[in-house]
Design a protein around this motif. Structure first.
Motif, PDB file in Angstrom:
ATOM      1  N   ASP A  82       0.811  -1.223   0.000  1.00 31.50           N
ATOM      2  CA  ASP A  82       0.000   0.000   0.000  1.00 31.50           C
ATOM      3  C   ASP A  82       0.841   1.269   0.000  1.00 31.50           C
ATOM      4  N   LEU A  83       2.145   1.144   0.209  1.00 30.37           N
ATOM      5  CA  LEU A  83       3.004   2.335   0.262  1.00 30.37           C
ATOM      6  C   LEU A  83       3.264   2.882  -1.132  1.00 30.37           C
ATOM      7  N   SER A  84       3.337   4.201  -1.233  1.00 30.94           N
ATOM      8  CA  SER A  84       3.753   4.841  -2.483  1.00 30.94           C
ATOM      9  C   SER A  84       5.220   5.213  -2.376  1.00 30.94           C
ATOM     10  N   ARG A  85       5.906   5.181  -3.504  1.00 35.72           N
ATOM     11  CA  ARG A  85       7.317   5.540  -3.570  1.00 35.72           C
ATOM     12  C   ARG A  85       7.480   6.825  -4.374  1.00 35.72           C
ATOM     13  N   GLY A  86       8.257   7.758  -3.837  1.00 34.23           N
ATOM     14  CA  GLY A  86       8.517   8.996  -4.553  1.00 34.23           C
ATOM     15  C   GLY A  86      10.000   9.297  -4.583  1.00 34.23           C
ATOM     16  N   LEU A  87      10.549   9.543  -5.764  1.00 34.57           N
ATOM     17  CA  LEU A  87      11.937   9.964  -5.911  1.00 34.57           C
ATOM     18  C   LEU A  87      11.972  11.481  -5.895  1.00 34.57           C
ATOM     19  N   VAL A  88      12.724  12.041  -4.957  1.00 34.66           N
ATOM     20  CA  VAL A  88      12.784  13.495  -4.821  1.00 34.66           C
ATOM     21  C   VAL A  88      14.242  13.946  -4.859  1.00 34.66           C
ATOM     22  N   GLU A  89      14.448  15.191  -5.227  1.00 36.65           N
ATOM     23  CA  GLU A  89      15.795  15.748  -5.258  1.00 36.65           C
ATOM     24  C   GLU A  89      16.426  15.721  -3.867  1.00 36.65           C
ATOM     25  N   ALA A  90      17.739  15.801  -3.818  1.00 34.55           N
ATOM     26  CA  ALA A  90      18.460  15.760  -2.539  1.00 34.55           C
ATOM     27  C   ALA A  90      18.321  17.092  -1.820  1.00 34.55           C
ATOM     28  N   GLU A  91      17.111  17.347  -1.334  1.00 35.49           N
ATOM     29  CA  GLU A  91      16.808  18.560  -0.580  1.00 35.49           C
ATOM     30  C   GLU A  91      16.130  18.160   0.727  1.00 35.49           C
ATOM     31  N   ALA A  92      16.708  18.566   1.845  1.00 36.14           N
ATOM     32  CA  ALA A  92      16.209  18.177   3.159  1.00 36.14           C
ATOM     33  C   ALA A  92      14.890  18.872   3.463  1.00 36.14           C
ATOM     34  N   THR A  93      13.990  18.158   4.170  1.00 37.08           N
ATOM     35  CA  THR A  93      12.733  18.739   4.627  1.00 37.08           C
ATOM     36  C   THR A  93      12.574  18.477   6.124  1.00 37.08           C
ATOM     37  N   ILE A  94      11.798  19.307   6.762  1.00 39.52           N
ATOM     38  CA  ILE A  94      11.520  19.127   8.190  1.00 39.52           C
ATOM     39  C   ILE A  94      10.798  17.811   8.431  1.00 39.52           C
ATOM     40  N   GLU A  95       9.932  17.422   7.519  1.00 35.69           N
ATOM     41  CA  GLU A  95       9.216  16.153   7.665  1.00 35.69           C
ATOM     42  C   GLU A  95      10.194  14.983   7.709  1.00 35.69           C
ATOM     43  N   GLN A  96      11.176  14.984   6.829  1.00 37.98           N
ATOM     44  CA  GLN A  96      12.196  13.934   6.847  1.00 37.98           C
ATOM     45  C   GLN A  96      12.995  13.972   8.144  1.00 37.98           C
ATOM     46  N   PHE A  97      13.370  15.162   8.567  1.00 38.36           N
ATOM     47  CA  PHE A  97      14.190  15.301   9.776  1.00 38.36           C
ATOM     48  C   PHE A  97      13.439  14.811  11.004  1.00 38.36           C
ATOM     49  N   ASP A  98      12.141  15.112  11.105  1.00 35.38           N
ATOM     50  CA  ASP A  98      11.352  14.631  12.241  1.00 35.38           C
ATOM     51  C   ASP A  98      11.317  13.104  12.262  1.00 35.38           C
ATOM     52  N   LEU A  99      11.174  12.487  11.090  1.00 35.36           N
ATOM     53  CA  LEU A  99      11.182  11.025  11.023  1.00 35.36           C
ATOM     54  C   LEU A  99      12.547  10.484  11.438  1.00 35.36           C
ATOM     55  N   LEU A 100      13.620  11.122  10.978  1.00 35.38           N
ATOM     56  CA  LEU A 100      14.968  10.696  11.363  1.00 35.38           C
ATOM     57  C   LEU A 100      15.164  10.773  12.863  1.00 35.38           C
ATOM     58  N   ARG A 101      14.701  11.839  13.512  1.00 38.82           N
ATOM     59  CA  ARG A 101      14.861  11.984  14.954  1.00 38.82           C
ATOM     60  C   ARG A 101      14.138  10.854  15.697  1.00 38.82           C
ATOM     61  N   ARG A 102      12.929  10.538  15.270  1.00 33.87           N
ATOM     62  CA  ARG A 102      12.193   9.437  15.913  1.00 33.87           C
ATOM     63  C   ARG A 102      12.939   8.115  15.736  1.00 33.87           C
ATOM     64  N   TYR A 103      13.462   7.908  14.563  1.00 36.11           N
ATOM     65  CA  TYR A 103      14.202   6.678  14.275  1.00 36.11           C
ATOM     66  C   TYR A 103      15.453   6.569  15.145  1.00 36.11           C
ATOM     67  N   LEU A 104      16.249   7.629  15.192  1.00 39.82           N
ATOM     68  CA  LEU A 104      17.488   7.595  15.969  1.00 39.82           C
ATOM     69  C   LEU A 104      17.236   7.420  17.454  1.00 39.82           C
ATOM     70  N   ASN A 105      16.242   8.128  17.972  1.00 37.52           N
ATOM     71  CA  ASN A 105      15.952   8.056  19.408  1.00 37.52           C
ATOM     72  C   ASN A 105      15.475   6.674  19.821  1.00 37.52           C
ATOM     73  N   HIS A 106      14.798   5.972  18.908  1.00 40.66           N
ATOM     74  CA  HIS A 106      14.267   4.653  19.244  1.00 40.66           C
ATOM     75  C   HIS A 106      15.246   3.530  18.931  1.00 40.66           C
ATOM     76  N   ARG A 107      15.908   3.591  17.775  1.00 40.94           N
ATOM     77  CA  ARG A 107      16.743   2.490  17.316  1.00 40.94           C
ATOM     78  C   ARG A 107      18.217   2.636  17.682  1.00 40.94           C
ATOM     79  N   HIS A 108      18.714   3.871  17.841  1.00 45.99           N
ATOM     80  CA  HIS A 108      20.138   4.083  18.105  1.00 45.99           C
ATOM     81  C   HIS A 108      20.354   5.119  19.215  1.00 45.99           C
ATOM     82  N   PRO A 109      19.705   4.942  20.370  1.00 44.69           N
ATOM     83  CA  PRO A 109      19.910   5.920  21.449  1.00 44.69           C
ATOM     84  C   PRO A 109      21.365   5.939  21.899  1.00 44.69           C
TER      85      PRO A 109
END
Length: 231
Positions: A82-109
Motif C-alpha cells: 500500500d506504500l507509495s514511492r517517490g523519488l525526490v531531489e536531494a533537498e532536506a525537509t523538516i518532515e524527513q528530519f522529524d522522522l529521522l529523529r524518531r528513528y534515531l531516538n528509538h533504534r540508536h539511542p
C-alpha cells in the motif's frame, strides 16, 4: 586517517577509518570508483575501515539479476504494497528530519548520530557533488494530500548500481519491516533500469545491528582478491 576510537559494532574492539575527499568536479566518477573499492560516502567524503586489529567490516552488494525473494521477503513486500514511492531531489525537509529523529531516538539511542541537528541533516543530504537523491515511502492519503512519510532512503546513483547511503523509518511500524522493504524495493528499482547491483555498505558478522543484511542471498562480499559471491 582518523584516531582510534571504540568500535560501534563489536564490543571490546576499536576502529579507525581512512578518508578520501570527493572532488567537486568529477565527484560522481570518483564516488563510483571508491564505492566499488569498498568505500562509503558521507557528504563529500568517502571512508573505509582501516582497523589495526580487526577486519570484520566487509563491503557487500546484491546482484540484482540473480536475486530471488524468500517467502519471508515476499510477505514483507505484500505488507507494504500500500506504500507509495517517490523519488525526490536531494533537498532536506523538516518532515524527513522529524522522522529521522524518531528513528534515531528509538533504534540508536546514544549513538554517534543521536545529537544530529537540523543543519547537520541538511549537510548530510545536500552537501554533495555526486548523483544522489532521496526515496520517500508514504502511507495512502486520507485527505487528498500526501500520505504520512514512514520511510526514507538517501541513495546514490552509480554507473553499476544503487548505493543505499542511509535509511531511516518509523520505528512504531515494526511489523512492516520497513528497513528490509527499502532494500527489496531498491532491488526492484535497479532491475527496472538494468543496473546490476545494490550496494548495502558494510556487514559485520557478529554485530546485532548488522544481522538483517545476512538474510539477503545471493550476496557479493569484497575480499582482498575482489568481489566474491556468497550463496
Amino acid at each position: 586517517m582518523t584516531a582510534t576510537a571504540p568500535c560501534p559494532y563489536l564490543a571490546g574492539q576499536t576502529e579507525r577509518k581512512v578518508f578520501a575527499n570527493l572532488p567537486f568536479f568529477d565527484g560522481a566518477h570518483v564516488n563510483d570508483e571508491l564505492t566499488q573499492a569498498g568505500f562509503r560516502r558521507s557528504q563529500n567524503i568517502a571512508y573505509r575501515p582501516a582497523c589495526a586489529t580487526c577486519d570484520a567490516c566487509v563491503s557487500v552488494r546484491l546482484p540484482v539479476a540473480d536475486f530471488d525473494l524468500s517467502r519471508t521477503q515476499r510477505k514483507v513486500m505484500a505488507r507494504n504494497a500500500d506504500l507509495s514511492r517517490g523519488l525526490v531531489e536531494a533537498e532536506a525537509t523538516i518532515e524527513q528530519f522529524d522522522l529521522l529523529r524518531r528513528y534515531l531516538n528509538h533504534r540508536h539511542p546514544g549513538g554517534g548520530m543521536t545529537d544530529m541537528g537540523w543543519l547537520d541533516y541538511v549537510a548530510m543530504v545536500e552537501d554533495t557533488a555526486v548523483r544522489t537523491h532521496l526515496i520517500e515511502y508514504r502511507l495512502p492519503s486520507t485527505d487528498g494530500g500526501p500520505g504520512d512519510l514512514v520511510a526514507c532512503t538517501l541513495t546514490d546513483l552509480l554507473n553499476d548500481g544503487l548505493s543505499m547511503v542511509y535509511s531511516f523509518f518509523d520505528p512504531s511500524l515494526e511489523r512492516r519491516s520497513l528497513g528490509v522493504f527499502a532494500i527489496l524495493d531498491h532491488l526492484r528499482q535497479a532491475a527496472a533500469v538494468n543496473l546490476p547491483y545494490v550496494y548495502l555498505g558494510y556487514w559485520v558478522q557478529g554485530s546485532p545491528k548488522m544481522d538483517y543484511k545476512a538474510q539477503f542471498r545471493p550476496m557479493e562480499m569484497l575480499k582482498p582478491m575482489g568481489w566474491v559471491r556468497v550463496d
